[in-house]
Scaffold this motif. Structure first.
Motif, PDB file in Angstrom:
ATOM      1  N   ARG A 616       0.935  -1.255  -0.037  1.00 57.06           N
ATOM      2  CA  ARG A 616      -0.026  -0.052  -0.116  1.00 57.06           C
ATOM      3  C   ARG A 616       0.898   1.158  -0.090  1.00 57.06           C
ATOM      4  O   ARG A 616       2.123   1.147   0.353  1.00 57.06           O
ATOM      5  N   LEU A 617       0.197   2.499  -0.572  1.00 57.21           N
ATOM      6  CA  LEU A 617       0.997   3.273  -0.234  1.00 57.21           C
ATOM      7  C   LEU A 617       0.390   4.594   0.896  1.00 57.21           C
ATOM      8  O   LEU A 617      -0.746   4.526   0.968  1.00 57.21           O
ATOM      9  N   GLU A 618       1.358   5.020   1.499  1.00 57.46           N
ATOM     10  CA  GLU A 618       1.051   5.954   2.590  1.00 57.46           C
ATOM     11  C   GLU A 618       0.490   7.148   2.117  1.00 57.46           C
ATOM     12  O   GLU A 618       0.352   7.597   1.087  1.00 57.46           O
ATOM     13  N   LYS A 619      -0.234   8.046   2.863  1.00 49.56           N
ATOM     14  CA  LYS A 619      -0.909   9.021   2.932  1.00 49.56           C
ATOM     15  C   LYS A 619       0.171  10.103   2.379  1.00 49.56           C
ATOM     16  O   LYS A 619       1.395  10.076   2.899  1.00 49.56           O
ATOM     17  N   GLY A 620      -0.097  10.815   1.167  1.00 50.46           N
ATOM     18  CA  GLY A 620       0.725  11.866   0.678  1.00 50.46           C
ATOM     19  C   GLY A 620       1.604  11.249  -0.389  1.00 50.46           C
ATOM     20  O   GLY A 620       2.653  11.873  -0.933  1.00 50.46           O
ATOM     21  N   MET A 621       1.550   9.956  -0.614  1.00 50.42           N
ATOM     22  CA  MET A 621       2.502   9.316  -1.635  1.00 50.42           C
ATOM     23  C   MET A 621       1.591   8.946  -2.876  1.00 50.42           C
ATOM     24  O   MET A 621       0.259   8.567  -2.569  1.00 50.42           O
ATOM     25  N   HIS A 622       2.121   9.235  -3.874  1.00 49.55           N
ATOM     26  CA  HIS A 622       1.328   9.027  -5.263  1.00 49.55           C
ATOM     27  C   HIS A 622       2.014   8.390  -6.420  1.00 49.55           C
ATOM     28  O   HIS A 622       3.417   8.194  -6.166  1.00 49.55           O
ATOM     29  N   VAL A 623       1.776   7.812  -7.271  1.00 46.19           N
ATOM     30  CA  VAL A 623       2.499   7.238  -8.462  1.00 46.19           C
ATOM     31  C   VAL A 623       1.825   7.655  -9.698  1.00 46.19           C
ATOM     32  O   VAL A 623       0.804   7.837 -10.176  1.00 46.19           O
ATOM     33  N   LEU A 624       2.952   7.764 -10.745  1.00 45.64           N
ATOM     34  CA  LEU A 624       2.753   8.078 -12.127  1.00 45.64           C
ATOM     35  C   LEU A 624       3.438   6.915 -12.889  1.00 45.64           C
ATOM     36  O   LEU A 624       4.740   7.123 -12.668  1.00 45.64           O
ATOM     37  N   THR A 625       3.151   6.324 -13.864  1.00 45.94           N
ATOM     38  CA  THR A 625       3.552   5.290 -14.457  1.00 45.94           C
ATOM     39  C   THR A 625       4.088   6.099 -15.756  1.00 45.94           C
ATOM     40  O   THR A 625       3.505   6.600 -16.614  1.00 45.94           O
ATOM     41  N   LYS A 626       5.709   5.494 -16.154  1.00 51.12           N
ATOM     42  CA  LYS A 626       6.110   5.886 -17.362  1.00 51.12           C
ATOM     43  C   LYS A 626       5.525   5.074 -18.506  1.00 51.12           C
ATOM     44  O   LYS A 626       5.211   3.609 -18.183  1.00 51.12           O
ATOM     45  N   PRO A 627       5.537   5.443 -19.773  1.00 54.04           N
ATOM     46  CA  PRO A 627       5.935   6.823 -20.174  1.00 54.04           C
ATOM     47  C   PRO A 627       4.526   7.714 -19.923  1.00 54.04           C
ATOM     48  O   PRO A 627       3.497   7.252 -19.757  1.00 54.04           O
ATOM     49  N   PHE A 628       4.932   8.877 -19.712  1.00 57.50           N
ATOM     50  CA  PHE A 628       3.825  10.051 -19.426  1.00 57.50           C
ATOM     51  C   PHE A 628       4.133  11.279 -20.364  1.00 57.50           C
ATOM     52  O   PHE A 628       5.184  11.370 -20.793  1.00 57.50           O
ATOM     53  N   GLN A 629       2.953  11.913 -20.762  1.00 56.95           N
ATOM     54  CA  GLN A 629       3.395  13.247 -21.341  1.00 56.95           C
ATOM     55  C   GLN A 629       3.615  14.391 -20.402  1.00 56.95           C
ATOM     56  O   GLN A 629       3.033  14.493 -19.219  1.00 56.95           O
ATOM     57  N   MET A 630       4.191  15.031 -20.852  1.00 53.51           N
ATOM     58  CA  MET A 630       4.947  16.180 -19.834  1.00 53.51           C
ATOM     59  C   MET A 630       3.695  17.063 -19.165  1.00 53.51           C
ATOM     60  O   MET A 630       3.736  17.395 -17.915  1.00 53.51           O
ATOM     61  N   GLU A 631       2.579  17.343 -20.068  1.00 52.90           N
ATOM     62  CA  GLU A 631       1.571  18.277 -19.492  1.00 52.90           C
ATOM     63  C   GLU A 631       0.712  17.460 -18.593  1.00 52.90           C
ATOM     64  O   GLU A 631       0.567  17.885 -17.406  1.00 52.90           O
ATOM     65  N   ALA A 632       0.613  16.192 -18.542  1.00 55.86           N
ATOM     66  CA  ALA A 632       0.221  15.116 -17.517  1.00 55.86           C
ATOM     67  C   ALA A 632       0.956  15.482 -16.374  1.00 55.86           C
ATOM     68  O   ALA A 632       0.301  15.375 -15.176  1.00 55.86           O
ATOM     69  N   LEU A 633       2.326  15.327 -16.286  1.00 52.24           N
ATOM     70  CA  LEU A 633       3.058  15.492 -15.163  1.00 52.24           C
ATOM     71  C   LEU A 633       2.682  16.660 -14.536  1.00 52.24           C
ATOM     72  O   LEU A 633       2.824  16.858 -13.332  1.00 52.24           O
ATOM     73  N   ALA A 634       2.991  17.822 -15.350  1.00 48.96           N
ATOM     74  CA  ALA A 634       2.578  18.953 -14.742  1.00 48.96           C
ATOM     75  C   ALA A 634       1.348  19.259 -14.028  1.00 48.96           C
ATOM     76  O   ALA A 634       1.235  19.804 -12.749  1.00 48.96           O
ATOM     77  N   GLU A 635       0.171  18.719 -14.327  1.00 50.60           N
ATOM     78  CA  GLU A 635      -0.964  18.834 -13.930  1.00 50.60           C
ATOM     79  C   GLU A 635      -0.877  17.834 -12.771  1.00 50.60           C
ATOM     80  O   GLU A 635      -1.545  18.159 -11.623  1.00 50.60           O
ATOM     81  N   ARG A 636      -0.248  16.758 -12.515  1.00 48.69           N
ATOM     82  CA  ARG A 636      -0.335  15.851 -11.458  1.00 48.69           C
ATOM     83  C   ARG A 636       0.308  16.438 -10.416  1.00 48.69           C
ATOM     84  O   ARG A 636      -0.191  16.379  -9.147  1.00 48.69           O
ATOM     85  N   ILE A 637       1.373  17.052 -10.601  1.00 46.80           N
ATOM     86  CA  ILE A 637       2.201  18.106  -9.627  1.00 46.80           C
ATOM     87  C   ILE A 637       1.381  19.085  -9.001  1.00 46.80           C
ATOM     88  O   ILE A 637       1.555  19.140  -7.879  1.00 46.80           O
ATOM     89  N   ARG A 638       0.688  19.697  -9.967  1.00 47.41           N
ATOM     90  CA  ARG A 638      -0.158  21.045  -9.217  1.00 47.41           C
ATOM     91  C   ARG A 638      -1.077  20.286  -8.381  1.00 47.41           C
ATOM     92  O   ARG A 638      -1.400  20.832  -7.374  1.00 47.41           O
ATOM     93  N   GLN A 639      -1.560  19.330  -8.894  1.00 47.69           N
ATOM     94  CA  GLN A 639      -2.899  18.664  -8.056  1.00 47.69           C
ATOM     95  C   GLN A 639      -2.287  18.386  -6.485  1.00 47.69           C
ATOM     96  O   GLN A 639      -2.839  18.612  -5.353  1.00 47.69           O
ATOM     97  N   ILE A 640      -1.258  17.733  -6.504  1.00 49.46           N
ATOM     98  CA  ILE A 640      -0.509  17.094  -5.293  1.00 49.46           C
ATOM     99  C   ILE A 640      -0.207  18.126  -4.386  1.00 49.46           C
ATOM    100  O   ILE A 640      -0.303  18.394  -3.401  1.00 49.46           O
ATOM    101  N   ILE A 641       0.583  19.454  -4.815  1.00 47.49           N
ATOM    102  CA  ILE A 641       1.075  20.388  -4.116  1.00 47.49           C
ATOM    103  C   ILE A 641      -0.213  21.333  -3.665  1.00 47.49           C
ATOM    104  O   ILE A 641      -0.096  21.585  -2.483  1.00 47.49           O
ATOM    105  N   GLU A 642      -1.236  21.599  -4.276  1.00 45.33           N
ATOM    106  CA  GLU A 642      -2.273  22.202  -3.940  1.00 45.33           C
ATOM    107  C   GLU A 642      -3.118  21.465  -2.995  1.00 45.33           C
ATOM    108  O   GLU A 642      -4.041  22.192  -2.054  1.00 45.33           O
ATOM    109  N   ASN A 643      -3.112  20.205  -2.937  1.00 43.14           N
ATOM    110  CA  ASN A 643      -3.845  19.595  -2.007  1.00 43.14           C
ATOM    111  C   ASN A 643      -3.170  19.207  -0.627  1.00 43.14           C
ATOM    112  O   ASN A 643      -3.721  18.296   0.238  1.00 43.14           O
TER     113      ASN A 643
END
Length: 643
Positions: A616-643
């Motif tokens: 299991r992943l602990e609270k505040g840990m997230h996963v993004l599987t390669k390969p990914f698009q750069m805009e998807a990475l940026a959006e995911r980072i924005r969501q994590i930091i804002e939340n």
């Protein structure tokens, strides 16, 4: 005088009645025990004619041992004293043979109460006694048989489910001695969650109502350990149909289940081996497309012809997406796991498998997918179904060495009583998945053995013979059936029948990639750990464009040194597979010792189960599987930091 005649007539009728009876020896004795009358039944049992025995003492019918003990005299004395003597024992015929008799002696008295003789009735019980002895011996043999069986737990329950018998196999499987478990409720062998769900009571209700309960599941031993069991419960009823208890047979299938799982994984790996050559070729093509597009962009840039960038960019991006789809499909296909049934849309599953099938069978085979409109959902393990379909397609390809046509077709099927008998399935609604080829076909003899483990028609070293047997086991375990329709020289159709599931399948939305987000960062600091410089560079540029500050580290120890410093870190982005002796998960866990609220994003090319590690992943840990698009990475980072 008329009264005397009437009495004489009654006496004659009575004598005729007694003389006509042949199943009982009925005769009279005088007070001293001598025979004074003799009927046909007595002659049949004893072997004496009337003129041979009348006047003889009845003790001659007893064995020498009983005559020596005075049993005949005791019998008459008891009858005279108590009004009746009744017993069973051995008696002797004229020819010396013995028979087992039921004997009743009643005293006969005149109106004044004086003893004038005895009435003796004897019945030959030899056959009944032999049958009872045979039954007792059979029961004893059965008891010894049951008690000596150690590979099966065989025991009985009373109508309420309490244990009423216990054999050696039950003691070996469950760990309880007979004196520990007799009288206890059988639900103690179930897991706590099964007891809370009412599974034991439901099992008895099913056996009582339907005449049998059969299932597989986890059971619990005395020491708390679990084992995978095959369980059969049958009701036991008396001659009047009243329930008197249940017979329960349990078999420990833990080892068998583990072997089947190993075989299932072995078959997956065999199929992966079949895929390797084709996939290597496909990936080389995709890499050529990516590399060539980048080279052309470099050439056009030197020529100042930047207007053509979009063309090459789209070509490279398309190749990346196709490579990612192949990688994800292969990871899902090869993942080791036990059956995990889920409501499944088979059409959607086959659509996702389409490209992998086409690349596997090669360009010489024309693939057609015919999905039924309004196809019902089915409850099945989607990964295992993919495995089954892909293996059927590989078999079909091998049956068409010169090429041909492969058709994958889905249909809704309603099986009535006649159809269900033909398919060996309960009446009901099913989803059929049929894979048809135009290959060499099979003889009836080969088709009959196709599901046998280790049976193969392929040359030595080119197949384990496990493919169809594993598919058959998976489909049967899912409540369905597999059928072969084949004609030599014409081709083969393999059909999987899977029960319809009443629940709707959750809709899986396709990935939608939006335009790159506007800069949203406010100077937050992101630590990026990845051993691949290109990936670090790309992530750093995307983060910089979005307004974040970036610190880079090439391996786990370097990243941990940054995390152990006083530097501000708002988010850790780390690959999981890192050099230097620390993987990404270990770095994150160590960092959280000093920074318990640190947000973490794992980026990885591995299957998710492998990344999570401890499950299991602990609270505040997230996963993004390669390969990914750069805009998807940026959006995911924005969501994590804002939340």
């Amino acid at each position: 005088m008329a009264e005397v005649d009437t009495l004489a007539g009654d006496g004659n009728r009575f004598e005729l009645l007694v003389q006509s009876i042949t199943d009982y020896a009925i005769y009279m004795l005088d007070p001293q025990g001598r025979v004074t009358s003799w009927n046909a039944g007595a002659e049949r049992f004893k072997g004496y004619a009337a003129d041979e025995i009348i006047g003889q003492h009845f003790s001659r019918f007893y064995t020498p041992e009983e005559r020596e003990q005075g049993i005949p005299r005791i019998a008459l004395a008891t009858a005279e004293r108590d009004g009746r003597f009744e017993a069973q024992g051995w008696r002797v015929r004229k020819d010396g043979s013995r028979f087992w008799a039921d004997v009743v002696i009643d005293p006969i008295r005149d109106p004044a109460g004086k003893l004038v003789g005895f009435a003796k009735i004897t019945r030959d019980l030899s056959e009944r006694r032999a049958a009872e002895a045979t039954l007792r011996q059979s029961e004893e043999r059965f008891r010894l048989l049951v008690q000596s069986v150690t590979d099966y737990a065989i025991y009985m329950l009373d109508p309420e489910g309490r244990v009423s018998s216990w054999n050696a196999g039950a003691e070996r499987f469950k760990g309880y001695a007979a004196d520990e478990i007799m009288g206890e409720h059988f639900s103690r062998f179930y897991r706590e969650e099964d007891r809370e769900a009412g599974v034991p009571h439901a099992a008895l209700d099913t056996a009582r109502r339907e005449g049998r309960f059969e299932a597989e599941g986890w059971r619990v031993r005395k020491d708390g350990s679990r084992f995978w069991a095959s369980v059969i419960i049958d009701p036991i009823r008396d001659d009047d149909g009243q329930l008197v208890g249940f017979a329960k047979v349990t078999r420990d299938l833990t080892e068998k289940r583990a072997i089947e799982e190993q075989l299932r994984q072995s078959q997956k790996m065999e199929a992966v081996g079949q895929l390797t050559g084709g996939l290597a070729h496909d990936f080389n093509n995709l890499l050529t497309g990516i590399s060539g597009s980048l080279e052309m962009m470099q050439i056009r840039l030197a020529q100042g012809r930047t207007a053509e960038f979009d063309r090459y960019f789209m070509a490279a991006q398309g190749a990346v997406k196709r490579a990612a789809a192949l990688t994800h499909r292969l990871l899902a296909f090869s993942r080791r796991q036990t059956l995990d049934p889920k409501p499944t849309n088979v059409n959607r599953l086959i659509h996702g498998l389409d490209e992998l099938v086409r690349r596997t069978v090669g360009p010489g085979v024309d693939v057609e997918v015919v999905g039924a409109s309004g196809l019902w959902p089915t409850l099945v393990d989607p990964n295992q179904l993919e495995n089954a379909i892909l293996n059927l397609c590989i078999n079909a390809r091998d049956a068409m060495p010169d090429g041909g046509k492969l058709t994958i077709e889905t249909t809704n099927k309603w099986l009535d009583e006649a159809a269900s008998r033909r398919q060996d399935l309960p009446v009901g609604q099913y989803v059929s998945v049929c894979v048809t080829d135009t290959g060499t076909g099979m003889t009836p003899e080969v088709a009959a053995k196709a599901f046998d483990p280790f049976f193969t028609t392929k040359p030595l070293g080119e197949g384990t013979g496990l493919g169809l047997s594993m598919i058959y086991g998976f489909v049967r375990q899912s409540g369905g059936q597999v059928r072969i329709y084949s004609e030599l020289g014409q081709g083969t159709t393999m059909c999987l029948y899977l029960p319809r599931h009443d629940e709707d399948v959750p809709w899986e939305e396709e990935d939608v990639f939006s335009l790159p987000p506007e800069p949203t960062g406010e100077g937050e600091v992101v630590l990026v750990i990845d051993d691949e410089p290109t990936i670090r560079m790309l992530i750093a540029e995307v983060l910089g464009e979005a307004g974040y500050a970036v610190i880079e580290a090439p391996d786990g120890p370097a990243g941990l040194r940054v995390l152990e410093s006083n530097a501000r870190i708002d988010l850790l982005i780390t690959d999981v597979g890192l050099p230097g002796g620390l993987n990404g998960r270990q770095v994150a866990d160590a960092a959280r010792a000093a920074r318990p609220h640190l947000k973490v994003l794992f980026i990885t090319g591995y299957a998710e189960n492998a990344i999570i590690g401890r499950g299991r992943l602990e609270k505040g840990m997230h996963v993004l599987t390669k390969p990914f698009q750069m805009e998807a990475l940026a959006e995911r980072i924005r969501q994590i930091i804002e939340n």
